[in-house]
Design a protein around this motif. Structure first.
Motif, mmCIF file in Angstrom:
data_model
loop_
_atom_site.group_PDB
_atom_site.id
_atom_site.type_symbol
_atom_site.label_atom_id
_atom_site.label_comp_id
_atom_site.label_asym_id
_atom_site.label_seq_id
_atom_site.Cartn_x
_atom_site.Cartn_y
_atom_site.Cartn_z
ATOM 1 N N LEU A 347 -41.900 16.117 -35.884
ATOM 2 C CA LEU A 347 -40.802 16.369 -34.769
ATOM 3 C C LEU A 347 -41.867 14.769 -34.402
ATOM 4 O O LEU A 347 -42.732 15.031 -33.737
ATOM 5 C CB LEU A 347 -40.647 17.662 -34.456
ATOM 6 N N LEU A 348 -41.335 13.574 -34.780
ATOM 7 C CA LEU A 348 -41.687 12.104 -34.326
ATOM 8 C C LEU A 348 -41.207 11.854 -33.123
ATOM 9 O O LEU A 348 -40.316 11.123 -33.724
ATOM 10 C CB LEU A 348 -42.271 11.509 -36.033
ATOM 11 N N SER A 349 -41.495 11.161 -32.027
ATOM 12 C CA SER A 349 -40.719 10.373 -31.517
ATOM 13 C C SER A 349 -41.484 9.023 -31.440
ATOM 14 O O SER A 349 -42.276 8.783 -32.025
ATOM 15 C CB SER A 349 -41.249 10.828 -30.080
ATOM 16 N N PHE A 350 -40.183 8.289 -30.819
ATOM 17 C CA PHE A 350 -40.806 7.109 -31.399
ATOM 18 C C PHE A 350 -40.062 5.917 -30.458
ATOM 19 O O PHE A 350 -38.959 6.468 -29.507
ATOM 20 C CB PHE A 350 -40.459 5.806 -33.227
ATOM 21 N N HIS A 351 -39.977 4.884 -30.240
ATOM 22 C CA HIS A 351 -39.035 3.375 -29.661
ATOM 23 C C HIS A 351 -38.215 3.221 -29.845
ATOM 24 O O HIS A 351 -38.456 2.360 -30.919
ATOM 25 C CB HIS A 351 -39.640 2.563 -29.003
ATOM 26 N N GLY A 352 -36.872 3.297 -29.595
ATOM 27 C CA GLY A 352 -35.221 3.205 -30.764
ATOM 28 C C GLY A 352 -34.890 1.386 -30.216
ATOM 29 O O GLY A 352 -35.811 1.615 -29.071
ATOM 30 N N THR A 353 -33.680 1.412 -30.596
ATOM 31 C CA THR A 353 -32.839 0.489 -29.957
ATOM 32 C C THR A 353 -32.612 0.380 -27.547
ATOM 33 O O THR A 353 -33.357 -0.374 -27.401
ATOM 34 C CB THR A 353 -31.562 -0.083 -30.533
ATOM 35 N N SER A 354 -31.961 1.634 -27.940
ATOM 36 C CA SER A 354 -31.829 2.169 -26.627
ATOM 37 C C SER A 354 -33.296 1.270 -26.279
ATOM 38 O O SER A 354 -33.329 1.073 -24.422
ATOM 39 C CB SER A 354 -31.683 3.616 -26.063
ATOM 40 N N ASN A 355 -34.265 2.013 -26.193
ATOM 41 C CA ASN A 355 -35.604 1.495 -25.139
ATOM 42 C C ASN A 355 -36.019 0.071 -25.107
ATOM 43 O O ASN A 355 -36.839 -0.299 -24.533
ATOM 44 C CB ASN A 355 -36.713 2.914 -25.255
ATOM 45 N N ALA A 356 -35.936 -0.027 -26.069
ATOM 46 C CA ALA A 356 -36.079 -1.546 -26.353
ATOM 47 C C ALA A 356 -35.768 -2.612 -26.306
ATOM 48 O O ALA A 356 -36.116 -3.702 -25.227
ATOM 49 C CB ALA A 356 -36.189 -2.020 -28.470
ATOM 50 N N VAL A 357 -34.334 -2.041 -26.119
ATOM 51 C CA VAL A 357 -33.503 -3.031 -24.553
ATOM 52 C C VAL A 357 -33.924 -3.009 -23.246
ATOM 53 O O VAL A 357 -34.136 -4.143 -22.171
ATOM 54 C CB VAL A 357 -31.971 -3.043 -24.910
ATOM 55 N N SER A 358 -34.874 -2.083 -22.904
ATOM 56 C CA SER A 358 -35.044 -2.014 -21.379
ATOM 57 C C SER A 358 -36.457 -3.021 -21.805
ATOM 58 O O SER A 358 -37.062 -3.550 -20.531
ATOM 59 C CB SER A 358 -35.848 -0.263 -21.385
ATOM 60 N N TYR A 359 -37.347 -2.516 -22.638
ATOM 61 C CA TYR A 359 -38.723 -2.993 -23.046
ATOM 62 C C TYR A 359 -38.508 -4.607 -22.926
ATOM 63 O O TYR A 359 -39.815 -5.325 -21.988
ATOM 64 C CB TYR A 359 -39.393 -2.946 -23.599
ATOM 65 N N LEU A 360 -37.741 -4.953 -23.772
ATOM 66 C CA LEU A 360 -37.399 -6.467 -24.009
ATOM 67 C C LEU A 360 -36.913 -7.184 -23.387
ATOM 68 O O LEU A 360 -35.305 -8.167 -23.379
ATOM 69 C CB LEU A 360 -37.453 -6.827 -25.648
ATOM 70 N N SER A 361 -36.038 -6.508 -21.718
ATOM 71 C CA SER A 361 -34.824 -7.386 -21.750
ATOM 72 C C SER A 361 -35.487 -8.616 -21.058
ATOM 73 O O SER A 361 -34.236 -9.055 -20.868
ATOM 74 C CB SER A 361 -34.449 -6.501 -20.400
ATOM 75 N N ARG A 362 -36.461 -8.559 -20.688
ATOM 76 C CA ARG A 362 -36.604 -10.247 -20.168
ATOM 77 C C ARG A 362 -36.986 -11.110 -21.228
ATOM 78 O O ARG A 362 -37.358 -12.136 -20.943
ATOM 79 C CB ARG A 362 -37.423 -10.292 -19.168
ATOM 80 N N ARG A 363 -36.793 -10.774 -22.287
ATOM 81 C CA ARG A 363 -37.769 -11.612 -23.554
ATOM 82 C C ARG A 363 -36.164 -11.835 -24.774
ATOM 83 O O ARG A 363 -36.127 -11.451 -26.223
ATOM 84 C CB ARG A 363 -38.580 -10.625 -24.076
ATOM 85 N N PRO A 364 -36.044 -12.615 -24.632
ATOM 86 C CA PRO A 364 -34.237 -12.598 -25.814
ATOM 87 C C PRO A 364 -34.154 -12.688 -26.780
ATOM 88 O O PRO A 364 -34.144 -12.097 -27.791
ATOM 89 C CB PRO A 364 -33.084 -13.894 -25.005
ATOM 90 N N GLU A 365 -35.631 -13.580 -27.069
ATOM 91 C CA GLU A 365 -35.963 -13.988 -28.410
ATOM 92 C C GLU A 365 -35.952 -12.982 -29.555
ATOM 93 O O GLU A 365 -35.900 -12.542 -30.390
ATOM 94 C CB GLU A 365 -36.829 -15.206 -28.395
ATOM 95 N N GLU A 366 -36.784 -12.531 -28.664
ATOM 96 C CA GLU A 366 -38.085 -10.795 -29.167
ATOM 97 C C GLU A 366 -37.038 -9.563 -29.584
ATOM 98 O O GLU A 366 -37.054 -9.257 -30.261
ATOM 99 C CB GLU A 366 -39.274 -10.288 -29.122
ATOM 100 N N LEU A 367 -36.313 -10.006 -28.220
ATOM 101 C CA LEU A 367 -35.498 -8.407 -28.757
ATOM 102 C C LEU A 367 -33.671 -9.227 -29.457
ATOM 103 O O LEU A 367 -33.642 -7.954 -30.075
ATOM 104 C CB LEU A 367 -33.982 -8.808 -27.300
ATOM 105 N N ARG A 368 -34.047 -10.238 -29.993
ATOM 106 C CA ARG A 368 -32.748 -10.898 -30.385
ATOM 107 C C ARG A 368 -33.413 -10.642 -31.963
ATOM 108 O O ARG A 368 -32.087 -10.086 -32.633
ATOM 109 C CB ARG A 368 -32.601 -12.525 -30.757
ATOM 110 N N ALA A 369 -34.431 -10.945 -32.421
ATOM 111 C CA ALA A 369 -35.245 -10.362 -33.683
ATOM 112 C C ALA A 369 -35.059 -8.433 -33.820
ATOM 113 O O ALA A 369 -34.830 -8.308 -35.241
ATOM 114 C CB ALA A 369 -36.688 -10.944 -33.709
ATOM 115 N N LEU A 370 -35.949 -8.038 -33.150
ATOM 116 C CA LEU A 370 -35.709 -6.328 -33.096
ATOM 117 C C LEU A 370 -33.713 -6.073 -33.427
ATOM 118 O O LEU A 370 -33.541 -5.227 -34.673
ATOM 119 C CB LEU A 370 -36.247 -6.010 -32.295
ATOM 120 N N MET A 371 -33.157 -7.030 -33.274
ATOM 121 C CA MET A 371 -32.058 -6.015 -33.165
ATOM 122 C C MET A 371 -30.926 -6.502 -34.709
ATOM 123 O O MET A 371 -30.411 -6.220 -34.985
ATOM 124 C CB MET A 371 -30.773 -6.599 -31.390
#
Ligand SMILES: C[S@@+](CC[C@H](N)C(=O)[O-])C[C@H]1O[C@@H](n2cnc3c(N)ncnc32)[C@H](O)[C@@H]1O
Length: 435
Positions: A347-371
């Motif tokens: 059982l391994l936890s990780f940061h997925g899409t839902s949390n990435a949009v919170s963390y990178l919410s003001r970093r549009p270029e990096e968020l776009r690359a992640l998506m």
């Protein structure tokens, strides 16, 4: 003035009195005299109106109109409709207890939520404390969650205050969402939160510096105890649901990245469990050895560990993969699979899409690359500074759910991805060895 994507929007000069701010006919709320920063969350949600209607400050004494240039914001978020993608990526499960206490002879709780778009607003929440329903006293916009979730409609970001019909709880207060808008299936995505009720339970916890190395600079003994209990309950529930070894008389458990035992300490009451904890932080491992039951080992940042093949019924890791670069992720997933018994569960936890949009919410270029399918590992996390030699090792790591699914599939059979079950924001991958 310009509204830029990093939320550095400011009025040219501070206002000289309290005002109500409007965009067209929409009131954004009160704005205090002397302040210059307008919360981007409020502006961004009314973006379309802003372009057409301008921002207006109104008092009894008159009206000031601000002309705002929205081009940078438009370029960053509207191209490819990033805002819409962010809103739809945000899943359920995000809630937290800010405070519980006793007021006027009853237990009260102050709780924040971010609801996904799929849940119709305004949301009615049926919240129980130790099985008893609470009465909603107040509901307002949650400015705390709003800072990271400014891209969600304000009616989805709420802070509720409840009163419960009793004043005494023994041991743990368990908060359970029974239904949202009357639907229990929507509430099922929200994991129970726990709160200790007796200060004696804070005795024998690690000191703040050890706690803050594993649970952030804002953590304290209370959040350490409550968060560890909630994580333990999640791990237990998933092990019993998916693990074929859960009913064995002796269960060998590995806490990979044990820290100072935030989660492991709660297994001590289970006599069937033989706990092993490993960590790269020698000082915290030493604290566990001296204060907890079980075997605690310091390990290097890269495997192998000194443990034999196939010995654990359960390997769990809370917030470890969320700090590793891809090369380390690969090495450690291979190591976990080596250590797992053929019928074992990871059982391994990780940061997925839902949390990435919170963390990178003001970093549009990096968020776009992640998506678009990339792993985000650009930010260093300095919490282990002075405790590990490679200062570049420990990161803040996020990727899309599909990236993680693909990664886990290279090493394991993926039984499930349980969304936002850990700390209200980390997903947990439920894994077993490939047949
Ligand atoms: C965010 S903390 C979480 C600690 C603990 N799991 C908890 O939930 O409180 C991450 C922990 O993982 C440890 N860690 C990081 N990389 C590791 C690795 N490759 N092997 C073992 N531990 C590691 C860190 O030292 C730290 O204690």
């Amino acid at each position: 003035m310009r509204l830029d994507p990093d939320a550095r929007f400011q009025l040219d000069k501070p206002l000289d009195r309290d005002v109500d701010l409007y965009i067209g006919a929409v009131c954004l709320g009160k704005f205090a005299a002397g302040e210059r920063n307008v919360p981007l969350s409020r502006l961004a949600m009314h973006f379309n109106h802003l372009a057409d209607h301008k921002l207006t400050a109104k008092t009894d004494g008159g009206e000031t109109v601000f002309h705002i240039d929205t081009r940078d914001f438009e370029k960053a978020y509207r191209t490819g409709d990033l805002l819409t993608a962010m809103q739809t990526a945000l899943g359920g499960g995000k809630w937290r207890i800010y405070e519980i206490g006793i007021k006027d002879g009853s237990i009260y709780a102050d709780v924040g939520f971010v609801f996904p778009l799929s849940i119709r607003t305004p949301v009615t929440v049926d919240l129980l404390c130790n099985g008893m329903s609470g009465v909603l006293l107040e509901s307002e916009y949650d400015t705390h969650f709003g800072r990271t979730h400014w891209f969600m409609p304000p009616e989805n970001v709420v802070r509720h205050k409840y009163r419960f019909p009793f004043s005494q709880v023994e041991g743990w207060a368990q908060f359970h969402l029974r239904a949202l808008n009357g639907k229990s299936s929507d509430a099922a995505h929200y994991r129970d939160q726990w709160n200790f009720t007796n200060r004696d339970m804070l005795a024998e916890l690690p000191d703040d510096t050890r706690i803050q190395r594993v649970a952030s600079a804002q953590a304290n003994r209370a959040s350490f105890l409550n968060g560890g209990k909630a994580a333990y309950e999640v791990i237990q529930a998933l092990f019993h649901r998916y693990g074929s070894a859960a009913s064995k008389p002796e269960i060998k458990v590995l806490d990979w990245g044990v820290g100072c035992g935030r989660v492991a300490r709660h297994f001590e009451t289970d006599s069937a469990v033989q706990m092993t904890g490993i960590d790269i932080d020698k000082d915290n491992v030493g604290w566990c050895s001296e204060n907890l039951t079980g075997e605690y080992l310091h390990v290097e940042t890269a495997p192998p560990t000194p443990m034999p093949n196939g010995i654990f019924d359960l390997v769990y890791a809370c917030s470890v993969l969320s700090h590793l670069k891809e090369e380390s992720i690969d090495q450690w997933l291979a190591e976990v699979s080596r250590l797992l018994r053929p019928d074992g569960l990871a059982l391994l936890s990780f940061h997925g899409t839902s949390n990435a949009v919170s963390y990178l919410s003001r970093r549009p270029e990096e968020l776009r690359a992640l998506m678009g399918g990339e792993l985000f590992d650009a930010d260093r996390n300095n919490e282990l500074q002075g405790f590990i030699s490679d200062e570049d090792y420990y990161r803040q790591v996020f990727s899309s759910d599909s990236w993680w699914h693909q990664k886990f599939s290279e090493f394991f059979e993926v039984l499930a991805i349980e969304p936002a079950v850990l700390s209200g924001f980390q997903h947990v991958a439920v894994l077993r060895l490939k047949p």
